[in-house]
Design an enzyme around this catalytic site. Sequence first.
Site, PDB file in Angstrom:
ATOM      1  CE  LYS A  35      41.103  21.148  39.463  1.00  9.63           C
ATOM      2  NZ  LYS A  35      39.745  20.773  39.047  1.00  9.63           N
ATOM      3  N   GLY A  87      36.789  26.230  15.207  1.00 10.05           N
ATOM      4  CA  GLY A  87      35.881  25.082  15.119  1.00 10.05           C
ATOM      5  C   GLY A  87      34.649  25.244  15.977  1.00 10.05           C
ATOM      6  CB  THR A  88      33.806  27.527  18.802  1.00  7.16           C
ATOM      7  OG1 THR A  88      35.030  27.249  19.467  1.00  7.16           O
ATOM      8  CG2 THR A  88      32.685  27.652  19.824  1.00  7.16           C
ATOM      9  CB  THR A  89      29.247  24.980  16.288  1.00  5.39           C
ATOM     10  OG1 THR A  89      29.132  24.297  17.541  1.00  5.39           O
ATOM     11  CG2 THR A  89      30.034  24.134  15.319  1.00  5.39           C
ATOM     12  CB  SER A 113      29.649  24.099  11.319  1.00  5.25           C
ATOM     13  OG  SER A 113      29.310  23.660  10.023  1.00  5.25           O
ATOM     14  CG  HIS A 147      25.964  16.420  17.954  1.00  4.62           C
ATOM     15  ND1 HIS A 147      25.183  16.794  16.891  1.00  4.62           N
ATOM     16  CD2 HIS A 147      27.257  16.454  17.511  1.00  4.62           C
ATOM     17  CE1 HIS A 147      25.963  17.049  15.841  1.00  4.62           C
ATOM     18  NE2 HIS A 147      27.225  16.847  16.182  1.00  4.62           N
ATOM     19  CG  HIS A 148      28.519  15.004  22.838  1.00  9.66           C
ATOM     20  ND1 HIS A 148      28.597  16.115  23.641  1.00  9.66           N
ATOM     21  CD2 HIS A 148      29.168  15.331  21.698  1.00  9.66           C
ATOM     22  CE1 HIS A 148      29.266  17.063  23.018  1.00  9.66           C
ATOM     23  NE2 HIS A 148      29.628  16.610  21.815  1.00  9.66           N
ATOM     24  CE  LYS A 151      26.449  20.416  18.343  1.00  8.39           C
ATOM     25  NZ  LYS A 151      27.651  21.258  18.274  1.00  8.39           N
ATOM     26  N   GLY A 157      25.825  23.087  13.988  1.00  3.39           N
ATOM     27  CA  GLY A 157      26.233  23.893  12.839  1.00  3.39           C
ATOM     28  C   GLY A 157      26.220  23.056  11.569  1.00  3.39           C
ATOM     29  CB  THR A 158      27.156  19.509  10.939  1.00  7.17           C
ATOM     30  OG1 THR A 158      28.443  19.755  11.490  1.00  7.17           O
ATOM     31  CG2 THR A 158      27.270  18.570   9.756  1.00  7.17           C
TER      32      THR A 158
HETATM   33  N1  LIG Z   1      33.923  22.291  13.690  1.00  9.33           N
HETATM   34  C1  LIG Z   1      34.005  21.001  14.027  1.00  9.33           C
HETATM   35  O1  LIG Z   1      34.401  20.137  13.220  1.00  9.33           O
HETATM   36  C2  LIG Z   1      33.644  20.607  15.439  1.00  9.33           C
HETATM   37  C3  LIG Z   1      33.767  19.277  15.868  1.00  9.33           C
HETATM   38  C4  LIG Z   1      33.487  18.985  17.203  1.00  9.33           C
HETATM   39  C5  LIG Z   1      33.096  19.994  18.082  1.00  9.33           C
HETATM   40  N2  LIG Z   1      32.964  21.270  17.615  1.00  9.33           N
HETATM   41  C6  LIG Z   1      32.617  22.397  18.490  1.00  9.33           C
HETATM   42  O2  LIG Z   1      33.773  22.773  19.218  1.00  9.33           O
HETATM   43  C7  LIG Z   1      33.399  23.343  20.477  1.00  9.33           C
HETATM   44  C8  LIG Z   1      34.143  22.625  21.601  1.00  9.33           C
HETATM   45  O3  LIG Z   1      33.767  21.262  21.630  1.00  9.33           O
HETATM   46  P1  LIG Z   1      34.343  20.252  22.743  1.00  9.33           P
HETATM   47  O4  LIG Z   1      33.673  18.952  22.483  1.00  9.33           O
HETATM   48  O5  LIG Z   1      35.823  20.312  22.818  1.00  9.33           O
HETATM   49  O6  LIG Z   1      33.723  20.913  24.074  1.00  9.33           O
HETATM   50  P2  LIG Z   1      34.272  20.782  25.560  1.00  9.33           P
HETATM   51  O7  LIG Z   1      33.168  21.287  26.444  1.00  9.33           O
HETATM   52  O8  LIG Z   1      34.824  19.434  25.819  1.00  9.33           O
HETATM   53  O9  LIG Z   1      35.508  21.818  25.608  1.00  9.33           O
HETATM   54  C9  LIG Z   1      35.369  23.204  25.513  1.00  9.33           C
HETATM   55  C10 LIG Z   1      36.451  23.827  26.373  1.00  9.33           C
HETATM   56  O10 LIG Z   1      36.441  25.240  26.168  1.00  9.33           O
HETATM   57  C11 LIG Z   1      36.706  25.842  27.401  1.00  9.33           C
HETATM   58  N3  LIG Z   1      36.311  27.243  27.401  1.00  9.33           N
HETATM   59  C12 LIG Z   1      35.119  27.803  27.721  1.00  9.33           C
HETATM   60  N4  LIG Z   1      35.190  29.135  27.608  1.00  9.33           N
HETATM   61  C13 LIG Z   1      36.460  29.437  27.196  1.00  9.33           C
HETATM   62  C14 LIG Z   1      37.153  30.650  26.901  1.00  9.33           C
HETATM   63  N5  LIG Z   1      36.566  31.852  27.042  1.00  9.33           N
HETATM   64  N6  LIG Z   1      38.433  30.577  26.488  1.00  9.33           N
HETATM   65  C15 LIG Z   1      39.055  29.383  26.388  1.00  9.33           C
HETATM   66  N7  LIG Z   1      38.446  28.205  26.661  1.00  9.33           N
HETATM   67  C16 LIG Z   1      37.172  28.229  27.059  1.00  9.33           C
HETATM   68  C17 LIG Z   1      35.946  24.970  28.419  1.00  9.33           C
HETATM   69  O11 LIG Z   1      36.441  25.171  29.744  1.00  9.33           O
HETATM   70  C18 LIG Z   1      36.227  23.578  27.871  1.00  9.33           C
HETATM   71  O12 LIG Z   1      37.405  23.008  28.430  1.00  9.33           O
HETATM   72  C19 LIG Z   1      31.866  23.240  20.521  1.00  9.33           C
HETATM   73  O13 LIG Z   1      31.303  24.449  20.064  1.00  9.33           O
HETATM   74  C20 LIG Z   1      31.559  22.117  19.531  1.00  9.33           C
HETATM   75  O14 LIG Z   1      30.257  22.207  18.979  1.00  9.33           O
HETATM   76  C21 LIG Z   1      33.235  21.581  16.320  1.00  9.33           C
END
Ligand SMILES: NC(=O)c1ccc[n+]([C@@H]2O[C@H](COP(=O)([O-])OP(=O)(O)OC[C@H]3O[C@@H](n4cnc5c(N)ncnc54)[C@H](O)[C@@H]3O)[C@@H](O)[C@H]2O)c1
Length: 259
Positions: A35, A87-89, A113, A147-148, A151, A157-158
Site C-alpha cells: 500500500k 536479487g529475486t531467487t 542469489s 530461512h523464515h 520464503k 539460491g545461496t
Molecule cells: N539476493 C539476495 O541477497 C537476497 C536476499 C534476501 C532475499 N532475496 C530474495 O528476494 C526476493 C524478495 O524477498 P523479500 O524478503 O523482500 O520478500 P517479500 O515477500 O517481503 O517482498 C516481495 C514483494 O514483491 C512483491 N511482488 C510480487 N510480485 C510482484 C511483481 N510482479 N512486481 C513487483 N512486485 C511484486 C510482493 O507484493 C512483495 O511486496 C525473494 O525471492 C528472496 O528470496 C534475495
Amino acid sequence: MKIALVGYGKMGHMIEKCAKDAGHEVVATIDVMAKDATNIVPAGDGKAVADAVKNSGAEGVIEFSHPTAVLGNLNALIPLGLPVVVGTTGWAKSEDEIAELCKKTCGTAMRSSNFSIGVNMFYKIVEEAAKIMAEYSDYDVAVWEAHHNQKADSPSGTALEVARRIMLGNKSKTQMVFDAFHEKPKANELHVSSTRVGFVPGTHTVFFDSPADEIELTHRARSREGFAKGAVVALEKLAAKIASGELEKGRLYGMSDLF
Ligand SMILES: NC(=O)c1ccc[n+]([C@@H]2O[C@H](COP(=O)([O-])OP(=O)(O)OC[C@H]3O[C@@H](n4cnc5c(N)ncnc54)[C@H](O)[C@@H]3O)[C@@H](O)[C@H]2O)c1
C-alpha cells in the site's frame, strides 16, 4: 543516482533505506500490493512495471520481488537499457534465456542469489574446504539451510551456490538431492536440505562428517541489511563500470564480475 525499486516488500524497504543512506534518490517503488508503494501494478503485467520505471526517470533498477514474478519483470525491464540488479531467487534455470535477452536487446543485468560480502567469502572458504576434505574419503559432506517461513523458494539460491562450490572442490559429488528423497544417498549424491521456520534471515551450514568427528562451517546472517547494502553497491558498481567501458552492455553479470 536515481533508483527504481521493483518489489517493495521486506527487502525493498531495507534497500530504500540503504540507498538513501548512501546518498541516492529512490524515484519509484513498484509493487503489486504494497500500500505504501508509489506505483501499484497488476500482477503479471511486466509492461506496467517497465512503464512505471520509465516514467520515474530512474537511472537504474533493483528487482527484489517474487520467484513467480521475476521473469516477467526482467523480460520487460531489460529492454529499457538501464542497469538492472536482480536479487529475486528461484529462477536459476532461466539464466541462459535472460542472458540471451540481454544480448538481443543490448540490456544489462546483474544477478546474485546473495549480495552479502560475508556469504561471498563463505563460498570461497567452502570451495577450498571441499577441496581439502575430498582427499580424505572417510569424510562425507552435506548442506543444510534455514530461512523464515515467508520464503517462497527452496532450497535457497545461496544453498544451491554453496552446493555447486562443494562439487567444484570435490569431484566425487556429481549430483544434488534435496530434502526427503526416501532412499539412502548414493556416494555421488550431495544432500541439500532446507528448513522454513519463524524469522531466520538466512543460515547456511556445510557438514564434513566422518566416523571419528565432524567439521561444521556456518554462515549466519544477522539481518537483511547486509543483502540490501550489497545490492545498492552492486548497482553503483554496475552503472560505473558500464559508463567507464570496463564492462560492456548486453550481458548478464554476476558478483565476481563486479567485486
Ligand atoms: N539476493 C539476495 O541477497 C537476497 C536476499 C534476501 C532475499 N532475496 C530474495 O528476494 C526476493 C524478495 O524477498 P523479500 O524478503 O523482500 O520478500 P517479500 O515477500 O517481503 O517482498 C516481495 C514483494 O514483491 C512483491 N511482488 C510480487 N510480485 C510482484 C511483481 N510482479 N512486481 C513487483 N512486485 C511484486 C510482493 O507484493 C512483495 O511486496 C525473494 O525471492 C528472496 O528470496 C534475495
